[in-house]
Design an enzyme around this catalytic site. Structure first.
Site, PDB file in Angstrom:
ATOM      1  N   HIS A   1      -6.929  29.667   9.370  1.00  0.00           N
ATOM      2  CA  HIS A   1      -6.114  30.191   8.268  1.00  0.00           C
ATOM      3  C   HIS A   1      -6.170  31.705   8.126  1.00  0.00           C
ATOM      4  O   HIS A   1      -5.428  32.280   7.336  1.00  0.00           O
ATOM      5  CB  HIS A   1      -6.528  29.549   6.932  1.00  0.00           C
ATOM      6  CG  HIS A   1      -7.810  30.096   6.396  1.00  0.00           C
ATOM      7  ND1 HIS A   1      -9.033  29.671   6.850  1.00  0.00           N
ATOM      8  CD2 HIS A   1      -8.073  31.045   5.471  1.00  0.00           C
ATOM      9  CE1 HIS A   1      -9.989  30.326   6.210  1.00  0.00           C
ATOM     10  NE2 HIS A   1      -9.434  31.174   5.370  1.00  0.00           N
TER      11      HIS A   1
HETATM   12  C1  UD1 Z   1      -8.237  32.882   0.527  1.00  0.00           C
HETATM   13  C2  UD1 Z   1      -9.331  33.931   0.750  1.00  0.00           C
HETATM   14  C3  UD1 Z   1     -10.110  33.588   2.008  1.00  0.00           C
HETATM   15  C4  UD1 Z   1     -10.611  32.171   1.974  1.00  0.00           C
HETATM   16  C5  UD1 Z   1      -9.441  31.230   1.751  1.00  0.00           C
HETATM   17  C6  UD1 Z   1      -9.862  29.790   1.699  1.00  0.00           C
HETATM   18  C7  UD1 Z   1      -8.798  36.185  -0.059  1.00  0.00           C
HETATM   19  C8  UD1 Z   1      -8.470  37.574   0.354  1.00  0.00           C
HETATM   20  N1  UD1 Z   1      -8.791  35.254   0.909  1.00  0.00           N
HETATM   21  O1  UD1 Z   1      -7.323  33.021   1.620  1.00  0.00           O
HETATM   22  O2  UD1 Z   1     -11.222  34.461   2.113  1.00  0.00           O
HETATM   23  O3  UD1 Z   1     -11.245  31.868   3.203  1.00  0.00           O
HETATM   24  O4  UD1 Z   1      -8.824  31.588   0.507  1.00  0.00           O
HETATM   25  O5  UD1 Z   1      -8.781  28.935   1.611  1.00  0.00           O
HETATM   26  O6  UD1 Z   1      -9.043  35.957  -1.217  1.00  0.00           O
HETATM   27  N2  UD1 Z   1      -1.188  28.705  -0.918  1.00  0.00           N
HETATM   28  C9  UD1 Z   1      -0.660  27.515  -1.344  1.00  0.00           C
HETATM   29  N3  UD1 Z   1      -1.374  26.795  -2.268  1.00  0.00           N
HETATM   30  C10 UD1 Z   1      -2.567  27.213  -2.763  1.00  0.00           C
HETATM   31  C11 UD1 Z   1      -3.072  28.442  -2.326  1.00  0.00           C
HETATM   32  C12 UD1 Z   1      -2.394  29.176  -1.393  1.00  0.00           C
HETATM   33  O7  UD1 Z   1       0.401  27.084  -0.926  1.00  0.00           O
HETATM   34  O8  UD1 Z   1      -3.149  26.499  -3.591  1.00  0.00           O
HETATM   35  C13 UD1 Z   1      -0.452  29.472   0.099  1.00  0.00           C
HETATM   36  C14 UD1 Z   1       0.459  30.493  -0.486  1.00  0.00           C
HETATM   37  O9  UD1 Z   1       1.621  30.533   0.268  1.00  0.00           O
HETATM   38  C15 UD1 Z   1      -0.289  31.781  -0.293  1.00  0.00           C
HETATM   39  C16 UD1 Z   1      -1.098  31.517   0.975  1.00  0.00           C
HETATM   40  O10 UD1 Z   1      -1.385  30.114   0.945  1.00  0.00           O
HETATM   41  O11 UD1 Z   1       0.564  32.868  -0.198  1.00  0.00           O
HETATM   42  C17 UD1 Z   1      -2.370  32.282   1.036  1.00  0.00           C
HETATM   43  O12 UD1 Z   1      -3.180  32.073  -0.142  1.00  0.00           O
HETATM   44  P1  UD1 Z   1      -4.203  33.214  -0.655  1.00  0.00           P
HETATM   45  O13 UD1 Z   1      -5.009  32.717  -1.779  1.00  0.00           O
HETATM   46  O14 UD1 Z   1      -3.497  34.499  -0.838  1.00  0.00           O
HETATM   47  O15 UD1 Z   1      -5.165  33.447   0.581  1.00  0.00           O
HETATM   48  P2  UD1 Z   1      -5.854  32.398   1.551  1.00  0.00           P
HETATM   49  O16 UD1 Z   1      -5.248  32.561   2.879  1.00  0.00           O
HETATM   50  O17 UD1 Z   1      -5.921  31.025   0.967  1.00  0.00           O
END
Ligand code: UD1
Length: 369
Positions: free
Chosen positions: A201
């Site tokens: 991821h």
């Molecule tokens: C975040 C953390 C990362 C951790 C990971 C675990 C930061 C900078 N990164 O990354 O260190 O390893 O979480 O999962 O804080 N999304 C959904 N549903 C959700 C959450 C996210 O669809 O419940 C999608 C959204 O499109 C979003 C993307 O995932 O834009 C990324 O989510 P985000 O929380 O920004 O970062 P992660 O890649 O999950």
């Protein structure tokens, strides 16, 4: 003493659970749990609260997704009013996600003591957003709890007073130890006898379409040798949907929805090999003695490569394939469990927090959470 815990993303939830439980034994401590809403899907958040026996958050800031600046600033703006209303004596933040640094910065400006659980980890790679979060959070913290000795060395090299730093072990492993018996009882009936478990991821792996395409191709090839189970993070799901689809049908490459904690723990414990770019999974596989190949050039958890079962394979697809073949032919790296990864880290954190002296609470207008 009023303690406010801040969590926001999936890997925070298994870290807060043992600290919250251990602090509950201290009668004079009153705890509040704030969820920033960084992760909001049921299977990225709520199911973890249920499985880990955590109370529902007292407050959800519902920030959701966005750019780093948007997400961080929204957490800060919304969290500030919670701190002003609740007047905690201490705020505890976990790990290295955007919610961690956002909450720490709010508290530092309001002169509320910050406690960082999982302090001191460094990849020395500032292209990782988490590395920036780690460095800043540690600089802002008043009490720092490290999972391993390297964390203490890193903090000392950055000029942090060693009196603020406590080596307590790994809170994530506390949760693993507590939940493993349940996980073993709930293994899915249709598990292949041998399989590789995959998670990807990190932006560095999934945001570059050419690299992701070659990676997925190699893993599909690999699934001719061993079934590959791939619970897909929402970020990765979006990227994979944009890739060319393989016409190869003679493989066993299973894309799954993100799985709950207990099920994922069971899957890890039975895997022949885990291929990942996650931080926490490097630690969990080390504890479980399961070979782990980390698709990154560096790790902020070097103890998993020196003592544990983790091998950094970088972005070398041929190397990943060779390492898997080597593991399948019985040449897996054998590791040992790092010191203090014994299920009692949360108790150590709680003992230090409970013994800490706290300044008088801040004065502010009253607002409702
Ligand atoms: C975040 C953390 C990362 C951790 C990971 C675990 C930061 C900078 N990164 O990354 O260190 O390893 O979480 O999962 O804080 N999304 C959904 N549903 C959700 C959450 C996210 O669809 O419940 C999608 C959204 O499109 C979003 C993307 O995932 O834009 C990324 O989510 P985000 O929380 O920004 O970062 P992660 O890649 O999950």
């Amino acid at each position: 003493m009023k303690i406010l815990h801040v969590v926001g993303a999936r890997p925070n939830f298994m870290k807060v659970a043992p600290v919250f439980r251990a602090l509950a034994d201290f009668e004079r401590i009153q705890q509040t749990l704030v969820h920033t809403g960084q992760h909001y899907d049921y299977n990225m958040s709520e199911v973890f609260f249920q499985e880990l026996g955590l109370p529902a958050p007292d407050c959800n800031l519902e920030v959701g997704s966005g750019s780093h600046a948007q997400q961080t600033s929204q957490i800060m703006a919304r969290f500030e009013s919670i701190v002003l209303t609740q007047k905690p004596d201490m705020v505890v933040v976990y790990g290295d996600v955007n919610s961690t640094v956002a909450a720490a910065l709010v508290c530092a400006k309001l002169m509320v003591p910050v406690v960082h659980v999982e302090a001191g980890l460094r990849s020395f790679d500032r292209s990782m957003p988490e590395e920036i979060n780690r460095i800043l959070t540690d600089q802002l913290s008043d009490l720092l709890f490290t999972p391993s000795e390297d964390g203490n060395r890193n903090l000392s090299a950055e000029g942090i007073n060693p009196d603020k730093v406590h080596l307590v072990g790994n809170v994530m492993i506390d949760t693993l130890i507590r939940m493993l018996p349940t996980a073993m009882k709930q293994l899915p009936a249709d598990l292949p006898p041998e399989y590789a478990l995959l998670t990807l991821h990190r932006p560095s792996n999934v945001d570059d379409p050419d690299w992701l395409q070659s990676c997925v191709e190699m893993l599909r090839q690999l699934s001719h040798d061993i079934p590959v189970l791939f619970p897909v993070h929402p970020r990765t799901r979006q990227r994979i949907a944009e890739l060319d689809k393989s016409a190869d049908v003679n493989h066993d490459f299973r894309l799954l929805d993100p799985v709950p904690y207990i099920q994922f723990l069971g899957l890890q414990s039975r895997a022949k090999v885990v291929i990942t770019d996650s931080g926490g999974i490097q630690e969990e596989t080390t504890y479980l003695g399961v070979p782990c190949l980390t698709v990154r050039e560096n790790t902020e958890r070097p103890i998993t490569t020196t003592l544990g079962t983790n091998v950094l394979v970088g972005r070398d697809l041929r190397r990943i394939r060779e390492e898997v073949v080597s593991i399948l032919t019985g040449n897996a790296r054998r590791g040992s469990i790092p010191p203090l990864w014994d299920g009692k880290a949360g108790e150590r954190v709680a003992a230090v927090i409970a013994g800490a002296s706290v300044p008088s609470p801040i004065e502010s207008p009253s607002q409702v959470c």
